[in-house]
Scaffold this motif. Structure first.
Motif, PDB file in Angstrom:
ATOM      1  N   SER A 223       0.859  -1.183   0.000  1.00  0.00           N
ATOM      2  CA  SER A 223       0.000   0.000   0.000  1.00  0.00           C
ATOM      3  C   SER A 223       0.898   1.236   0.000  1.00  0.00           C
ATOM      4  CB  SER A 223      -0.906   0.008   1.231  1.00  0.00           C
ATOM      5  OG  SER A 223      -0.151   0.255   2.404  1.00  0.00           O
ATOM      6  N   ASP A 224       0.294   2.406   0.099  1.00  0.00           N
ATOM      7  CA  ASP A 224       1.065   3.650   0.117  1.00  0.00           C
ATOM      8  C   ASP A 224       1.743   3.889   1.457  1.00  0.00           C
ATOM      9  OD1 ASP A 224       0.348   4.223  -2.475  1.00  0.00           O
ATOM     10  OD2 ASP A 224      -1.390   5.429  -1.912  1.00  0.00           O
ATOM     11  N   HIS A 225       1.438   3.061   2.445  1.00  0.00           N
ATOM     12  CA  HIS A 225       1.968   3.297   3.784  1.00  0.00           C
ATOM     13  C   HIS A 225       2.902   2.195   4.286  1.00  0.00           C
ATOM     14  CE1 HIS A 225      -0.829   6.614   4.036  1.00  0.00           C
ATOM     15  NE2 HIS A 225      -1.819   5.804   3.716  1.00  0.00           N
ATOM     16  N   LYS A 226       2.672   0.965   3.843  1.00  0.00           N
ATOM     17  CA  LYS A 226       3.504  -0.118   4.361  1.00  0.00           C
ATOM     18  C   LYS A 226       3.517  -1.299   3.404  1.00  0.00           C
ATOM     19  CE  LYS A 226      -0.199  -2.125   7.263  1.00  0.00           C
ATOM     20  NZ  LYS A 226      -0.560  -2.545   8.631  1.00  0.00           N
ATOM     21  N   ILE A 227       4.497  -2.166   3.605  1.00  0.00           N
ATOM     22  CA  ILE A 227       4.591  -3.424   2.880  1.00  0.00           C
ATOM     23  C   ILE A 227       4.471  -4.540   3.907  1.00  0.00           C
ATOM     24  CG2 ILE A 227       7.130  -3.392   2.972  1.00  0.00           C
ATOM     25  CD1 ILE A 227       7.129  -4.836   0.260  1.00  0.00           C
ATOM     26  N   ILE A 228       3.677  -5.562   3.590  1.00  0.00           N
ATOM     27  CA  ILE A 228       3.360  -6.623   4.544  1.00  0.00           C
ATOM     28  C   ILE A 228       3.683  -7.972   3.929  1.00  0.00           C
ATOM     29  CG2 ILE A 228       1.538  -7.678   5.952  1.00  0.00           C
ATOM     30  CD1 ILE A 228      -0.060  -5.040   5.535  1.00  0.00           C
ATOM     31  N   PHE A 229       4.368  -8.816   4.697  1.00  0.00           N
ATOM     32  CA  PHE A 229       4.570 -10.214   4.337  1.00  0.00           C
ATOM     33  C   PHE A 229       3.733 -11.059   5.288  1.00  0.00           C
ATOM     34  CE2 PHE A 229       8.769  -8.206   3.449  1.00  0.00           C
ATOM     35  CZ  PHE A 229       8.738  -8.306   2.068  1.00  0.00           C
ATOM     36  N   GLN A 230       2.863 -11.880   4.738  1.00  0.00           N
ATOM     37  CA  GLN A 230       2.088 -12.804   5.561  1.00  0.00           C
ATOM     38  C   GLN A 230       2.624 -14.213   5.326  1.00  0.00           C
ATOM     39  OE1 GLN A 230      -2.133 -13.185   4.675  1.00  0.00           O
ATOM     40  NE2 GLN A 230      -2.615 -13.463   6.836  1.00  0.00           N
ATOM     41  N   ILE A 231       3.257 -14.750   6.369  1.00  0.00           N
ATOM     42  CA  ILE A 231       3.888 -16.058   6.274  1.00  0.00           C
ATOM     43  C   ILE A 231       3.360 -16.921   7.410  1.00  0.00           C
ATOM     44  CG2 ILE A 231       6.059 -17.326   6.193  1.00  0.00           C
ATOM     45  CD1 ILE A 231       7.467 -14.694   5.523  1.00  0.00           C
ATOM     46  N   ASP A 232       2.579 -17.931   7.084  1.00  0.00           N
ATOM     47  CA  ASP A 232       2.002 -18.806   8.105  1.00  0.00           C
ATOM     48  C   ASP A 232       1.317 -17.961   9.185  1.00  0.00           C
ATOM     49  OD1 ASP A 232       2.874 -20.978   6.673  1.00  0.00           O
ATOM     50  OD2 ASP A 232       4.700 -21.259   7.844  1.00  0.00           O
ATOM     51  N   ASN A 233       1.789 -18.091  10.424  1.00  0.00           N
ATOM     52  CA  ASN A 233       1.182 -17.355  11.542  1.00  0.00           C
ATOM     53  C   ASN A 233       1.923 -16.054  11.847  1.00  0.00           C
ATOM     54  OD1 ASN A 233      -0.831 -19.282  11.958  1.00  0.00           O
ATOM     55  ND2 ASN A 233       0.499 -20.517  13.249  1.00  0.00           N
ATOM     56  N   ASN A 234       2.640 -15.544  10.879  1.00  0.00           N
ATOM     57  CA  ASN A 234       3.423 -14.326  11.091  1.00  0.00           C
ATOM     58  C   ASN A 234       2.940 -13.201  10.180  1.00  0.00           C
ATOM     59  OD1 ASN A 234       5.529 -15.618  12.846  1.00  0.00           O
ATOM     60  ND2 ASN A 234       5.867 -16.796  10.974  1.00  0.00           N
ATOM     61  N   ILE A 235       2.869 -12.007  10.735  1.00  0.00           N
ATOM     62  CA  ILE A 235       2.700 -10.797   9.935  1.00  0.00           C
ATOM     63  C   ILE A 235       3.972  -9.976  10.123  1.00  0.00           C
ATOM     64  CG2 ILE A 235       1.404  -8.669   9.591  1.00  0.00           C
ATOM     65  CD1 ILE A 235      -1.058 -10.092  10.685  1.00  0.00           C
ATOM     66  N   ILE A 236       4.682  -9.748   9.029  1.00  0.00           N
ATOM     67  CA  ILE A 236       5.934  -8.999   9.053  1.00  0.00           C
ATOM     68  C   ILE A 236       5.726  -7.777   8.174  1.00  0.00           C
ATOM     69  CG2 ILE A 236       8.422  -9.119   8.622  1.00  0.00           C
ATOM     70  CD1 ILE A 236       7.965 -12.248   8.523  1.00  0.00           C
ATOM     71  N   GLN A 237       5.925  -6.596   8.732  1.00  0.00           N
ATOM     72  CA  GLN A 237       5.617  -5.401   7.953  1.00  0.00           C
ATOM     73  C   GLN A 237       6.668  -4.318   8.173  1.00  0.00           C
ATOM     74  OE1 GLN A 237       1.672  -4.533   9.538  1.00  0.00           O
ATOM     75  NE2 GLN A 237       2.505  -2.965  10.893  1.00  0.00           N
ATOM     76  N   SER A 238       6.736  -3.418   7.220  1.00  0.00           N
ATOM     77  CA  SER A 238       7.664  -2.292   7.310  1.00  0.00           C
ATOM     78  C   SER A 238       7.009  -1.050   6.745  1.00  0.00           C
ATOM     79  CB  SER A 238       8.948  -2.591   6.534  1.00  0.00           C
ATOM     80  OG  SER A 238       9.795  -1.453   6.494  1.00  0.00           O
ATOM     81  N   LYS A 239       7.345   0.085   7.340  1.00  0.00           N
ATOM     82  CA  LYS A 239       6.942   1.355   6.753  1.00  0.00           C
ATOM     83  C   LYS A 239       7.708   1.558   5.456  1.00  0.00           C
ATOM     84  CE  LYS A 239       6.030   3.685  11.171  1.00  0.00           C
ATOM     85  NZ  LYS A 239       6.447   4.816  12.056  1.00  0.00           N
ATOM     86  N   ILE A 240       7.105   2.310   4.547  1.00  0.00           N
ATOM     87  CA  ILE A 240       7.807   2.653   3.312  1.00  0.00           C
ATOM     88  C   ILE A 240       8.227   4.116   3.377  1.00  0.00           C
ATOM     89  CG2 ILE A 240       6.546   0.919   2.002  1.00  0.00           C
ATOM     90  CD1 ILE A 240       4.934   3.207   0.753  1.00  0.00           C
ATOM     91  N   VAL A 241       9.172   4.482   2.525  1.00  0.00           N
ATOM     92  CA  VAL A 241       9.620   5.867   2.452  1.00  0.00           C
ATOM     93  C   VAL A 241       8.681   6.612   1.525  1.00  0.00           C
ATOM     94  CG1 VAL A 241      11.499   7.398   1.745  1.00  0.00           C
ATOM     95  CG2 VAL A 241      12.011   5.252   2.919  1.00  0.00           C
ATOM     96  N   GLU A 242       7.995   7.585   2.058  1.00  0.00           N
ATOM     97  CA  GLU A 242       6.964   8.288   1.288  1.00  0.00           C
ATOM     98  C   GLU A 242       7.567   9.450   0.501  1.00  0.00           C
ATOM     99  OE1 GLU A 242       3.510   9.111   3.622  1.00  0.00           O
ATOM    100  OE2 GLU A 242       3.416   7.092   4.466  1.00  0.00           O
ATOM    101  N   GLN A 243       8.538   9.094  -0.330  1.00  0.00           N
ATOM    102  CA  GLN A 243       9.114  10.041  -1.291  1.00  0.00           C
ATOM    103  C   GLN A 243       9.039   9.402  -2.670  1.00  0.00           C
ATOM    104  OE1 GLN A 243      13.048  11.533  -0.371  1.00  0.00           O
ATOM    105  NE2 GLN A 243      12.673  11.505   1.824  1.00  0.00           N
ATOM    106  N   ILE A 244       8.985  10.247  -3.683  1.00  0.00           N
ATOM    107  CA  ILE A 244       8.916   9.726  -5.058  1.00  0.00           C
ATOM    108  C   ILE A 244      10.313   9.309  -5.513  1.00  0.00           C
ATOM    109  CG2 ILE A 244       8.430  10.306  -7.461  1.00  0.00           C
ATOM    110  CD1 ILE A 244       6.251  12.198  -6.444  1.00  0.00           C
TER     111      ILE A 244
END
Length: 371
Positions: A223-244
Motif C-alpha cells: 500500500s502507500d503506507h507499508k509493505i506486509i509479508f504474511q507467512i504462516d502465523n506471522n505478519i511482518i511489515q515495514s513502513k515505506i519511504v513516502e518520497q517519489i
C-alpha cells in the motif's frame, strides 16, 4: 490494550523460544524509546501473540491455543527481550508464566524467575491490519531478486530516497532497482498478477524483512503506507519511504561500441587475488587491456601492490584503461554465473554488465564520476 493484571499462560518451551526468536528480529538493542526493547505478549481469544518492533519494522507472531499453549487468564505483558529470551533458553521444561501488576513470574519444574515488567500502555500502538495490492510469490524468488539489487543503494542517509530499493509492478512484471548515483542495479521477475504499484523501502529494512528462513509461497501486500509479508502465523511489515523515486532508467546507455567478455570464474579469481591488499576503505583497482592481455592492478602507498594478468577474455576494442571501485565490480558480477558481458560506452564512462545466466538483471557502474 487489555489490562495487565493476573495474566497466566502455560506454554511449551520450544514453541515459545521459536516465537521469541522470530519477533526479536525487529527489536533494536538500544531503541530511542526504552520500552521498544520489550516483547509485547497478548493472551486472549484463544490466541497468544508476541509482537516486536523497532518503529520501522514490526513482527506479529500468533500461537493458537492447544494442549501445548494454554491461556489460563487473559492479559497483556511487556517484558524486556534479552532477559526473557535467555531464561526461556535456559529452562529444561515447559513454562508457566504469571503476571501480577508489574511483576512476571516464570516457572519451569522447580525453577522460578521473577522479572519486572514495562508498562504496556507506554508501548506504541501498531496497526497490523492487512490491506493493499496482493501478490502471491515464492519467498526464495523474492529474496533472490532483492539481494541482486540492494547492494547498489546508497549508505549516505543525507539523501534518504537513494538509500532505498524501489519496488514496482506493472504489465505482469515485478521490478526492483537501486542506485547510489555511481552504480545502478535492476532485476525483473515475471508475475501472474495484473497489479500496479510503486513504492520505496530502505534497503536495510528490506534485508531485515527477508532475513527469515522459509520455503514456499507467501502473500505480499503493498500500500502507500507499508509493505506486509504474511507467512504462516506471522505478519511482518515495514513502513515505506513516502518520497517519489525518480525514473532513473534513462541512465542506461543505448550504444556500446566496446564489449568485454569474460567468465565469472576468471574475473572472480583476479578480484580474489587482488583482495589481499584492497578493503572497504581502499578498493581502487586499475583494469587495462593492451596487446590482448588484461591486467588488473592495485597499490597502496608504502604498503603493497599487486599486478595480475590474464589472456582468457574477448575484447573488441583497442587499448582500454579504467580506474574502478573493486567492490562495485565484485558486487556487479556476483549476480551472474558463467560468461559475463561488460558493455562499455565510447567515452569509457559507463559500464553495463549482463549475462545469459541471469538475463533479467542489469548492473551499471561508473569508473569515476557518478551520473
Amino acid at each position: 490494550l487489555i489490562e495487565r493484571k493476573n495474566m497466566e499462560i502455560k506454554i511449551n518451551k520450544i514453541i515459545l523460544d521459536n516465537a521469541i526468536e522470530l519477533v526479536a528480529k525487529a527489536i533494536d538493542q538500544n531503541p530511542f524509546i526504552p520500552v521498544m526493547k520489550g516483547v509485547l505478549i497478548e493472551a486472549e481469544d484463544n490466541k497468544i501473540t508476541l509482537i516486536g518492533s523497532n518503529g520501522e519494522i514490526s513482527i506479529k507472531h500468533t500461537i493458537n491455543t492447544s494442549v501445548d499453549s494454554l491461556i489460563i487468564t487473559p492479559g497483556v505483558a511487556l517484558i524486556e527481550l534479552n532477559m526473557f529470551r535467555n531464561i526461556v533458553k535456559k529452562v529444561d521444561s515447559d513454562l508457566q508464566i504469571i503476571t501480577n501488576d508489574n511483576i512476571m513470574q516464570i516457572k519451569s519444574s522447580d525453577d522460578i524467575y521473577t522479572l519486572n515488567l514495562y508498562n504496556n500502555f507506554d508501548y506504541p500502538t501498531i496497526d497490523f491490519t492487512i490491506y493493499g495490492e496482493m501478490l502471491k510469490i515464492k519467498w526464495q524468488d523474492l529474496k533472490d531478486i532483492a539481494k541482486n539489487v540492494w547492494f547498489a543503494a546508497s549508505q549516505n542517509e543525507a539523501n534518504l530516497i537513494l538509500c532505498c530499493v524501489n519496488i514496482s509492478a506493472k504489465n505482469k512484471q515485478l521490478k526492483m532497482l537501486a542506485t547510489d548515483r555511481y552504480r545502478y542495479a535492476e532485476q525483473i521477475l515475471p508475475i501472474e498478477n495484473h497489479i500496479n504499484f510503486n513504492i520505496s523501502l530502505l534497503s536495510k529494512n528490506l534485508k531485515d524483512l527477508l532475513s527469515f528462513e522459509f520455503n514456499g509461497d507467501i502473500n505480499l501486500y503493498i500500500s502507500d503506507h507499508k509493505i506486509i509479508f504474511q507467512i504462516d502465523n506471522n505478519i511482518i511489515q515495514s513502513k515505506i519511504v513516502e518520497q517519489i523515486y525518480q525514473d532513473v532508467s534513462k541512465i542506461i546507455p543505448k550504444d556500446f561500441p566496446f564489449t568485454l567478455t569474460i567468465s565469472k570464474k576468471e574475473i572472480s579469481s583476479l578480484l580474489n587475488k587482488a583482495s589481499v591488499i584492497i578493503n572497504e576503505n581502499y578498493n581502487k583497482i586499475r583494469l587495462t587491456i593492451k596487446n590482448n592481455v588484461l591486467t588488473l592492478s592495485s597499490s597502496r602507498d608504502e604498503i603493497a601492490n599487486v599486478v595480475l594478468k590474464t589472456k582468457n577474455f574477448i575484447y573488441n576494442g583497442d587499448e582500454l584503461k579504467l580506474l574502478l571501485n573493486g567492490k562495485f565490480l565484485k558486487d556487479a558480477i556476483s549476480v551472474f554465473d558463467d560468461e559475463i558481458n561488460i558493455y562499455i560506452t565510447k567515452d569509457h564512462m559507463r559500464l553495463v554488465a549482463k549475462s545469459n545466466s541471469n538475463p533479467n538483471n542489469i548492473q551499471l557502474f561508473t569508473p569515476q564520476k557518478g551520473f
